[in-house]
Scaffold this active site. Structure first.
Site, short mmCIF file in Angstrom:
data_model
loop_
_atom_site.label_atom_id
_atom_site.label_comp_id
_atom_site.label_asym_id
_atom_site.label_seq_id
_atom_site.Cartn_x
_atom_site.Cartn_y
_atom_site.Cartn_z
N ILE A 43 0.83 -1.21 0.00
CA ILE A 43 0.00 0.00 0.00
C ILE A 43 0.86 1.26 0.00
O ILE A 43 0.43 2.33 0.42
CB ILE A 43 -0.96 0.00 1.20
CG1 ILE A 43 -0.20 -0.13 2.52
CG2 ILE A 43 -1.99 -1.12 1.06
CD1 ILE A 43 -1.07 0.01 3.76
N GLY A 97 2.54 -6.81 8.34
CA GLY A 97 2.80 -7.28 6.98
C GLY A 97 4.12 -7.99 6.79
O GLY A 97 4.18 -9.18 6.48
N ASN A 139 14.81 -2.92 5.58
CA ASN A 139 15.29 -1.96 4.59
C ASN A 139 15.33 -0.58 5.22
O ASN A 139 14.28 0.01 5.51
CB ASN A 139 14.37 -1.95 3.36
CG ASN A 139 14.90 -1.06 2.25
OD1 ASN A 139 14.88 0.16 2.36
ND2 ASN A 139 15.38 -1.66 1.18
N PRO A 140 16.49 -0.02 5.48
CA PRO A 140 16.58 1.26 6.19
C PRO A 140 15.86 2.40 5.48
O PRO A 140 15.27 3.26 6.14
CB PRO A 140 18.09 1.51 6.26
CG PRO A 140 18.71 0.16 6.20
CD PRO A 140 17.83 -0.64 5.28
N THR A 159 13.12 2.36 3.35
CA THR A 159 11.67 2.29 3.48
C THR A 159 11.24 2.39 4.94
O THR A 159 10.18 2.94 5.25
CB THR A 159 11.12 1.00 2.86
OG1 THR A 159 11.72 -0.14 3.49
CG2 THR A 159 11.42 0.94 1.37
N GLY A 204 7.07 -4.97 13.71
CA GLY A 204 6.39 -4.04 12.83
C GLY A 204 6.83 -2.61 13.08
O GLY A 204 7.16 -2.23 14.21
N GLU A 263 3.27 1.57 12.60
CA GLU A 263 2.45 2.41 13.47
C GLU A 263 3.16 2.95 14.70
O GLU A 263 2.67 3.88 15.35
CB GLU A 263 1.21 1.61 13.89
CG GLU A 263 0.32 1.33 12.70
CD GLU A 263 -0.75 0.28 12.97
OE1 GLU A 263 -1.89 0.66 13.24
OE2 GLU A 263 -0.43 -0.93 12.91
#
Length: 452
Positions: free
Chosen positions: A217, A260, A344-345, A347, A415, A418
């Site tokens: 997304i 995810g 991945n730093p 993203t 994660g 958030e």
């Protein structure tokens, strides 16, 4: 949605439903308003003896949705006496739903604002108060934390932010007509996973195809999942072809709840490991003609019953409040996070920047105005519902603590979607108090709450 299905059945072809922006405010869901009462009791050294967090929130009469508003309070700080309650008010209003970092976000705003007030009452630095109340184990379950580096985040952030130069007295720093203050807050978000299945195939040329019904997304799933597959297969990323976003692919969960990468990545990792095992055991590591494949899956994490699994962070904010108008500016934000292995730093940094910007928007701008006559929103467009824009965002600095949590999943990753939003609003509100001496307990922090 039901009308769309009926139209598709009648027409015998795909049908798309398009909502106007105004319709989306009522139909897509929103974060429930909350009324929170939080009480903290501490001894003379600032060590918590009691925590009480009572929450009342609303839900619609046609659909029940409950945010876990006080759940984070149960695991944040050590105290021998604790109570949290949640109560619902059913109203004839549009149905509320998930909003990024659902209950943790408004719940931690209340808790971290209260911790700031407690630090002042105890004559302690807000960071020192939090460190003194760091729990050795999960206060709710008694389980050990799979990893918990909140103290490291607070200390690293304090050094990077220049916290040691802070005069704790409110309203003492002034630059022209602007009052300047700084604030801190902790943040947390649970590390969950959802069941997922993945298929990995290899062709005669040694190229790998990874298939999973994941969704990107805009968070970088294409990149992260390709990296995970390449690492697990021990091949360069250019040898991996990823296919996602199709319901005909192996089943996987939705993109939400910061689950995810941890869920989809586990299934891909499992499939890759199985494929490598087959290649070595059956073919001596040589890729066979006609290709080979393996299916990986993740159902549940058995260690979730043995460990308390959460990401943690510390948010720092500098604010400026104009003495004549009450205008609030946030020239500087810093977030330091401990969220497992960062896949991945680039993203990851983007995700955390976005979360912190959303937290700034929550603190200063976002508010829905409900018309009590009709139960619908008055400010249902982006002309009247204000969100942060480039002009509102000053310097945002993001960093993380090196952490690899193999209890959470084989990737060691938690994660990150958030955690960035959770503590930001409280840090800004605490900074506003430090600048002005005015404690704002209701968001957003608008001019009228500061001018008196």
């Amino acid at each position: 949605m039901i009308l769309t299905v009926m139209a598709a059945q009648a027409a015998g072809r795909p049908v798309k439903l398009a909502l106007t922006r105004q319709q989306m405010f009522a139909l897509v869901g929103y974060r429930t308003p909350t009324i929170q009462r939080l009480r903290l009791g501490a001894d003379g050294d600032g060590r918590l003896m009691a925590i009480v967090h009572d929450v009342v929130e609303q839900t619609a009469t046609i659909h029940e949705s409950v945010d876990p508003t006080a759940i984070a309070t149960r695991i944040m700080y050590a105290a021998p006496n604790r109570r949290t309650t949640h109560r619902l008010a059913r109203l004839d209003v549009p149905a509320n739903s998930w909003m990024r970092a659902p209950g943790e976000c408004p719940g931690m705003f209340a808790l971290e604002s209260a911790m700031d007030e407690l630090a002042i009452a105890c004559g302690l630095d807000p960071i020192e108060l939090r460190i003194r109340n760091e729990p050795a184990v999960d206060p709710e379950t008694g389980h050990p934390f799979s990893s918990r580096n909140l103290v490291a985040c607070l200390r690293e952030g304090a050094q990077r932010f220049g916290w040691q130069r802070r005069d704790p007295a409110p309203g003492t720093r002034r630059e022209g007509r602007w009052l300047v203050g700084t604030g801190v807050a902790a943040s947390t978000y649970p590390s969950h996973q959802r069941p997922a299945t993945a298929l990995v195939q290899v062709d005669q040329a040694g190229n790998y195809q990874v298939r999973i019904d994941a969704t990107d997304i805009g968070t970088g799933a294409w990149t992260a999942l390709t990296q995970i597959a390449a690492d697990a297969l021990e091949v360069p990323p250019e040898r991996v072809q990823l296919k996602i976003g199709d319901s005909s692919l192996p089943k996987a969960g939705l993109a939400g709840g910061s689950t995810g990468t941890a869920s989809w990545g586990w299934a891909i990792f499992d499939a890759a490991q199985k494929l490598r095992t087959r290649l070595h055991e059956e073919y001596g590591g040589i890729v066979p003609a006609g290709g080979l494949e393996a299916t990986g899956e993740f159902e549940t994490n058995p260690e979730a019953q043995q460990f308390s699994m959460h990401a943690f962070g510390a948010q720092f904010a500098e604010v400026r409040v104009h003495v004549d108008t009450g205008e609030v500016r946030v020239p500087r934000l810093l977030g330091v996070f401990a969220a497992g292995r960062i896949i991945n730093p680039k993203t990851a940094r983007s995700q955390l920047l976005g979360g912190m910007t959303m937290g700034l928007s929550m603190a200063l701008h976002e508010a829905s105005v409900l018309d009590p006559r009709f139960g619908d929103y008055v400010n249902h467009d982006f002309a009247e519902y204000h969100i942060a824009t480039n002009a509102d965002v000053g310097t945002i600095d993001v960093m993380w603590i090196d952490e690899e949590d193999l209890h959470v999943n084989p990737l060691g990753a938690k994660g990150i979607g958030e955690i960035g939003i959770v503590g930001t609003a409280a840090a800004i509100a605490n900074a506003v108090y430090h600048a002005t001496g005015i404690r704002v307990r209701e968001l957003p922090i608008t001019l009228d709450k500061l001018l008196p």
